[in-house]
Scaffold this active site. Structure first.
Site, PDB file in Angstrom:
ATOM      1  N   CYS A  40      -4.684   6.071  -3.708  1.00 56.93           N
ATOM      2  CA  CYS A  40      -4.002   4.776  -3.749  1.00 56.93           C
ATOM      3  C   CYS A  40      -2.606   5.006  -4.315  1.00 56.93           C
ATOM      4  CB  CYS A  40      -4.787   3.778  -4.601  1.00 56.93           C
ATOM      5  SG  CYS A  40      -3.973   2.163  -4.774  1.00 56.93           S
ATOM      6  N   ASN A  74       0.116   4.583   0.042  1.00 54.67           N
ATOM      7  CA  ASN A  74      -0.228   5.567   1.068  1.00 54.67           C
ATOM      8  C   ASN A  74       0.075   5.024   2.452  1.00 54.67           C
ATOM      9  OD1 ASN A  74      -1.334   7.700  -0.606  1.00 54.67           O
ATOM     10  ND2 ASN A  74      -3.011   6.297  -1.042  1.00 54.67           N
ATOM     11  N   CYS A 121       0.864  -1.188   0.000  1.00 55.53           N
ATOM     12  CA  CYS A 121       0.000   0.000   0.000  1.00 55.53           C
ATOM     13  C   CYS A 121       0.894   1.230   0.000  1.00 55.53           C
ATOM     14  CB  CYS A 121      -0.908   0.004   1.225  1.00 55.53           C
ATOM     15  SG  CYS A 121      -1.871   1.522   1.399  1.00 55.53           S
ATOM     16  N   HIS A 151      -2.911  -4.192 -10.804  1.00 55.73           N
ATOM     17  CA  HIS A 151      -3.657  -2.988 -11.175  1.00 55.73           C
ATOM     18  C   HIS A 151      -4.109  -3.093 -12.623  1.00 55.73           C
ATOM     19  CE1 HIS A 151      -2.693  -0.646  -7.548  1.00 55.73           C
ATOM     20  NE2 HIS A 151      -1.588  -1.366  -7.563  1.00 55.73           N
ATOM     21  N   GLU A 169     -10.392  -0.040  -5.050  1.00 57.39           N
ATOM     22  CA  GLU A 169      -9.356  -0.887  -4.461  1.00 57.39           C
ATOM     23  C   GLU A 169      -9.892  -2.277  -4.149  1.00 57.39           C
ATOM     24  OE1 GLU A 169      -6.201   0.321  -1.923  1.00 57.39           O
ATOM     25  OE2 GLU A 169      -6.981   2.357  -1.782  1.00 57.39           O
ATOM     26  N   ARG A 170      -9.097  -3.254  -4.490  1.00 61.51           N
ATOM     27  CA  ARG A 170      -9.419  -4.651  -4.210  1.00 61.51           C
ATOM     28  C   ARG A 170      -9.636  -4.849  -2.707  1.00 61.51           C
ATOM     29  NH1 ARG A 170      -4.582  -8.943  -4.953  1.00 61.51           N
ATOM     30  NH2 ARG A 170      -3.706  -7.324  -3.630  1.00 61.51           N
ATOM     31  N   GLY A 227      -1.640   2.446  -6.900  1.00 68.30           N
ATOM     32  CA  GLY A 227      -2.457   2.738  -8.074  1.00 68.30           C
ATOM     33  C   GLY A 227      -1.938   3.927  -8.854  1.00 68.30           C
TER      34      GLY A 227
END
Length: 288
Positions: free
Chosen positions: A224, A75, A73, A166, A215-216, A227
């Site tokens: 994201c 962020n 992740c 992604h 988001e998954r 992302g």
């Protein structure tokens, strides 16, 4: 159990310090579902656990609101770096953190003892279809501007793994893009055996894009980092932007660079919101 609520551009997580808390008695998938609930829990896009490591500075585990574990992740790693520095777990401004996607190296910009921004070496993007992972052939070739049948319509997608999958598509207007309609359909499309994150991207010019993300395991979020990184790579692969781009998300902007060394670099802020203590009633529901 103490916790801290933090966010990167509105992409918010509950952080638990596993260097001081004994987490072995808890099912972290259940704990993440409880904590993430915005009505009956703390409310977040997931749970991030800070763990010690014998080989690097720290380990990071990430759990989505549905209890599934994510590899990485963007962020979250910025807020992770801010937490460990400002809470006295390290005095380093250059860190090595082991994630489910491999080693990540955040570098902190500090002013007056406060972390004001974090630049993260996100590593090299993985472009082969089998590395996304995405079904189909040829398995060792990239997926660039490829048609995908979704819910009776055809969309064109470019797929990138930043340690997590992604699926990027370009749209004329990101505000009217069918994020909530197509996002969950693409996330669970049979073409993606591990599911996928889904980005909807509007190119503004060679150096700026706007992005929304499904988001998954979490649904639409305000930002994201992985992302945004995948979006930069997808833009370059489609000759839509230069290799350095500002990605404008609903929660704010990130600077993303796909360097000549093939590494992707993400720079942005992180914010601590508050700390608290979980009740025994909630903890009891997550004990194994």
């Amino acid at each position: 159990m103490r916790f801290t609520k933090m966010h990167g551009l509105g992409n918010d997580y509950v952080y638990v310090d596993g260097t001081s808390e004994d987490l072995t008695a808890y099912d972290l998938t259940v704990l993440s579902r409880l904590l993430s609930d915005r009505n009956f829990g703390v409310g977040s896009d997931g749970l991030i656990v800070i763990l010690p490591s014998e080989t690097v500075d720290f380990r990071m585990r990430i759990f989505n609101p549905d209890g599934s574990e994510a590899e990485m992740c963007g962020n979250g790693i910025r807020a992770f770096a801010k937490y460990v520095f400002e809470h006295g777990l390290t005095s380093k401004t250059g860190l090595t953190v082991q994630t489910g996607a491999g080693m990540v190296r955040p570098r902190l910009s500090v002013e007056g003892g406060e972390v004001v921004s974090v630049r993260v070496d996100m590593g090299e993007p993985r472009l082969a279809r089998s590395e996304i992972p995405m079904a189909g052939e040829p398995a060792d070739e990239p997926v660039v501007d490829e048609p995908l049948e979704v819910g009776g319509r055809q969309v064109r997608v470019t797929c990138v793994s930043m340690g997590n999958p992604h699926c990027v598509q370009f749209v004329d207007d990101v505000e009217t893009a069918p994020v909530v309609e197509l996002g969950p359909q693409i996330e669970r499309h049979p073409a993606f055996p591990a599911r996928t994150n889904v980005e909807f991207v509007q190119v503004l010019d060679r150096g700026q894009v706007r992005m929304r993300v499904w988001e998954r395991g979490a649904g639409e979020t305000l930002a994201c980092g992985t992302g945004a990184s995948a979006t930069c790579v997808a833009c370059v692969l489609n000759d839509a932007t230069d290799r350095t781009v500002t990605v404008h998300l609903r929660g704010g902007a990130l600077s993303i660079e796909w360097g000549e060394d093939n590494h992707v670099y993400m720079t942005g802020p992180a914010t601590e919101v508050y700390s608290g203590e979980l009740s025994e009633a909630m903890l009891s529901r997550a004990r194994v």
